[in-house]
Design a protein around this motif. Structure first.
Motif, mmCIF file in Angstrom:
data_model
loop_
_atom_site.group_PDB
_atom_site.id
_atom_site.type_symbol
_atom_site.label_atom_id
_atom_site.label_comp_id
_atom_site.label_asym_id
_atom_site.label_seq_id
_atom_site.Cartn_x
_atom_site.Cartn_y
_atom_site.Cartn_z
ATOM 1 N N PRO A 138 44.372 81.025 -15.608
ATOM 2 C CA PRO A 138 44.092 82.184 -16.465
ATOM 3 C C PRO A 138 43.489 83.348 -15.689
ATOM 4 N N LEU A 139 43.899 84.562 -16.059
ATOM 5 C CA LEU A 139 43.409 85.773 -15.412
ATOM 6 C C LEU A 139 42.739 86.682 -16.439
ATOM 7 N N LEU A 140 41.519 87.118 -16.143
ATOM 8 C CA LEU A 140 40.879 88.142 -16.971
ATOM 9 C C LEU A 140 41.628 89.449 -16.743
ATOM 10 N N THR A 141 42.097 90.070 -17.817
ATOM 11 C CA THR A 141 42.905 91.281 -17.668
ATOM 12 C C THR A 141 42.277 92.462 -18.389
ATOM 13 N N ALA A 142 42.636 93.653 -17.939
ATOM 14 C CA ALA A 142 42.101 94.889 -18.487
ATOM 15 C C ALA A 142 42.681 95.152 -19.883
ATOM 16 N N PRO A 143 41.984 95.947 -20.707
ATOM 17 C CA PRO A 143 42.469 96.247 -22.050
ATOM 18 C C PRO A 143 43.873 96.845 -22.073
ATOM 19 N N ASP A 144 44.261 97.616 -21.044
ATOM 20 C CA ASP A 144 45.581 98.242 -21.065
ATOM 21 C C ASP A 144 46.705 97.207 -20.965
ATOM 22 N N VAL A 145 46.419 96.033 -20.403
ATOM 23 C CA VAL A 145 47.427 94.974 -20.372
ATOM 24 C C VAL A 145 47.668 94.458 -21.781
ATOM 25 N N ALA A 146 46.587 94.284 -22.555
ATOM 26 C CA ALA A 146 46.719 93.819 -23.936
ATOM 27 C C ALA A 146 47.475 94.834 -24.786
ATOM 28 N N GLU A 147 47.329 96.121 -24.455
ATOM 29 C CA GLU A 147 48.012 97.169 -25.229
ATOM 30 C C GLU A 147 49.505 97.226 -24.921
ATOM 31 N N ASP A 148 49.925 96.684 -23.786
ATOM 32 C CA ASP A 148 51.337 96.641 -23.415
ATOM 33 C C ASP A 148 51.917 95.342 -23.978
ATOM 34 N N VAL A 149 52.545 95.433 -25.162
ATOM 35 C CA VAL A 149 53.007 94.242 -25.882
ATOM 36 C C VAL A 149 53.961 93.415 -25.035
ATOM 37 N N GLU A 150 54.872 94.081 -24.333
ATOM 38 C CA GLU A 150 55.865 93.368 -23.519
ATOM 39 C C GLU A 150 55.196 92.602 -22.381
ATOM 40 N N LEU A 151 54.262 93.258 -21.698
ATOM 41 C CA LEU A 151 53.567 92.612 -20.583
ATOM 42 C C LEU A 151 52.711 91.455 -21.089
ATOM 43 N N ALA A 152 51.995 91.667 -22.197
ATOM 44 C CA ALA A 152 51.134 90.618 -22.744
ATOM 45 C C ALA A 152 51.949 89.394 -23.148
ATOM 46 N N GLU A 153 53.130 89.613 -23.738
ATOM 47 C CA GLU A 153 53.965 88.479 -24.130
ATOM 48 C C GLU A 153 54.466 87.726 -22.904
ATOM 49 N N ASN A 154 54.901 88.467 -21.885
ATOM 50 C CA ASN A 154 55.420 87.840 -20.673
ATOM 51 C C ASN A 154 54.361 87.015 -19.952
ATOM 52 N N LEU A 155 53.093 87.432 -20.065
ATOM 53 C CA LEU A 155 52.019 86.755 -19.346
ATOM 54 C C LEU A 155 51.291 85.718 -20.192
ATOM 55 N N SER A 156 51.679 85.587 -21.459
ATOM 56 C CA SER A 156 50.985 84.649 -22.342
ATOM 57 C C SER A 156 51.091 83.221 -21.812
ATOM 58 N N MET A 157 50.061 82.432 -22.074
ATOM 59 C CA MET A 157 50.060 81.037 -21.626
ATOM 60 C C MET A 157 51.259 80.297 -22.203
ATOM 61 N N ALA A 158 51.602 80.600 -23.463
ATOM 62 C CA ALA A 158 52.721 79.914 -24.116
ATOM 63 C C ALA A 158 54.030 80.165 -23.374
ATOM 64 N N LEU A 159 54.324 81.437 -23.052
ATOM 65 C CA LEU A 159 55.584 81.744 -22.370
ATOM 66 C C LEU A 159 55.561 81.246 -20.925
ATOM 67 N N MET A 160 54.403 81.349 -20.275
ATOM 68 C CA MET A 160 54.310 80.862 -18.896
ATOM 69 C C MET A 160 54.623 79.363 -18.836
ATOM 70 N N LEU A 161 54.215 78.623 -19.859
ATOM 71 C CA LEU A 161 54.520 77.197 -19.901
ATOM 72 C C LEU A 161 56.009 76.957 -20.105
ATOM 73 N N VAL A 162 56.642 77.798 -20.915
ATOM 74 C CA VAL A 162 58.097 77.682 -21.097
ATOM 75 C C VAL A 162 58.804 77.928 -19.765
ATOM 76 N N LEU A 163 58.333 78.901 -19.002
ATOM 77 C CA LEU A 163 58.950 79.216 -17.710
ATOM 78 C C LEU A 163 58.850 78.030 -16.751
ATOM 79 N N GLU A 164 57.841 77.178 -16.945
ATOM 80 C CA GLU A 164 57.695 75.988 -16.103
ATOM 81 C C GLU A 164 58.884 75.040 -16.249
ATOM 82 N N THR A 165 59.612 75.138 -17.375
ATOM 83 C CA THR A 165 60.730 74.216 -17.617
ATOM 84 C C THR A 165 62.029 74.708 -16.981
ATOM 85 N N LEU A 166 62.015 75.905 -16.380
ATOM 86 C CA LEU A 166 63.201 76.428 -15.706
ATOM 87 C C LEU A 166 63.249 75.954 -14.254
#
Length: 307
Positions: free
Chosen positions: A99-127
């Motif tokens: 996990p990485l502590l991120t700045a508020p502007d990362v949370a405001e970028d919906v696309e970036l926040a989704e791509n970096l979410s723990m849930a999606l990162m775990l899905v990427l582990e299956t590729l």
């Protein structure tokens, strides 16, 4: 030669075109490497390797410096992914991204926040490593097929096929809907109140019936050796841990990987990070990172960007 620190405006270093170009794109390169690897430490190593190859390049022959740097970073990340695969096979219990502590502007970028979410990162582990590289470059960073082909040593036609296959695989496993940060915070706040009070019914109210809890202790801290599935089992597991006589559990709201999360403390001592996945206003995924080797990036912000 060590990788330079600081920003592209850093004095004499900015006068060196190679250094200036690397520093201008450093946050992007780190984000690419981290999203491919799920590990900040390995991403930093990849950046070091990228720098060493970059300073050997003939800049007069490089038409697009950003694309060239992304290509080097991708190749080094692919090499590192294969090493990580062996390391994960020997890992004690479930493996979660760092996990990485991120700045508020990362949370405001919906696309970036989704791509970096723990849930999606775990899905990427299956590729597979190549599928992950193609998916990350195409879906997260919008890199063209020709550039991706050069980075992964495949033909553009093959990259098209890999991208389609990876997208179909990820779409089948990612959350069905995009959840706002406010909805995630609301669910996380309800979870925090129940956690701190040991309220079994409060936990059952906020957990989805088929919730999955994954905890990562890395063999260093105690953690379940396999995912816990189902609201009743997860709630009882949590209450069993928090209900011990004299133990005080608190959760401090924070933003990790661009998404709301909790810094968990046990009797005032930092214990780990909880991230969640929310669907239909209830928690469908709980991710608890306790491995202390993965908790070095939650006290100071890590700058991340898609550009």
């Amino acid at each position: 030669m060590a990788e330079p620190e600081g920003g592209p405006e850093g004095g004499d270093r900015a006068a060196d075109p190679a250094t200036a170009a690397f520093l201008a794109h450093r946050n992007l390169l780190f984000t690419v490497a981290y999203e491919m690897l799920g590990s900040a430490a390995d991403a930093e190593d990849v950046l070091q390797e990228t720098w060493l190859r970059w300073v050997e390049a003939d800049l007069a022959q490089v038409r697009d410096r950003r694309a060239y740097l992304v290509r080097i970073t991708t190749r080094q990340s692919l090499n590192r992914l294969r090493t990580l695969k062996r390391r994960k096979e020997a890992y004690v219990g479930p493996w979660l991204p760092e996990p990485l502590l991120t700045a508020p502007d990362v949370a405001e970028d919906v696309e970036l926040a989704e791509n970096l979410s723990m849930a999606l990162m775990l899905v990427l582990e299956t590729l597979s490593p190549t599928e992950r590289a193609v998916f990350v470059l195409r879906e997260a960073f919008g890199v063209g097929y020709d550039e991706i082909a050069a980075a992964v040593d495949k033909s553009p036609a093959a990259v098209h096929q890999i991208a389609h296959r990876a997208r179909r695989h990820v779409d089948a496993r990612r959350p069905r809907q995009t959840v706002s940060a406010s909805a995630t915070r609301a669910a996380l706040d309800a979870f925090r109140r129940a956690l701190e009070t040991g309220d079994l019914q409060g936990l059952l109210d906020v957990l989805a019936p088929d919730v999955v809890m994954v905890s990562d202790g890395g063999g260093i801290k105690r953690a379940a050796l396999r995912p816990t599935v189902g609201a009743d089992k997860v709630a009882r597991f949590i209450v069993g841990g928090t209900g011990k006589a004299g133990v005080t559990i608190t959760g401090d709201p924070t933003v990790v990987n661009g998404n709301p999360a909790l810094l968990v403390r046990v009797d005032g001592e930092f214990d780990g990070v909880v991230a969640i996945r929310v669907e239909d206003a209830r928690i469908s995924g709980l991710y608890y990172v306790r491995n202390p080797e993965k908790l070095t990036r939650v006290t100071s912000e890590t700058p991340l960007t898609l550009h």
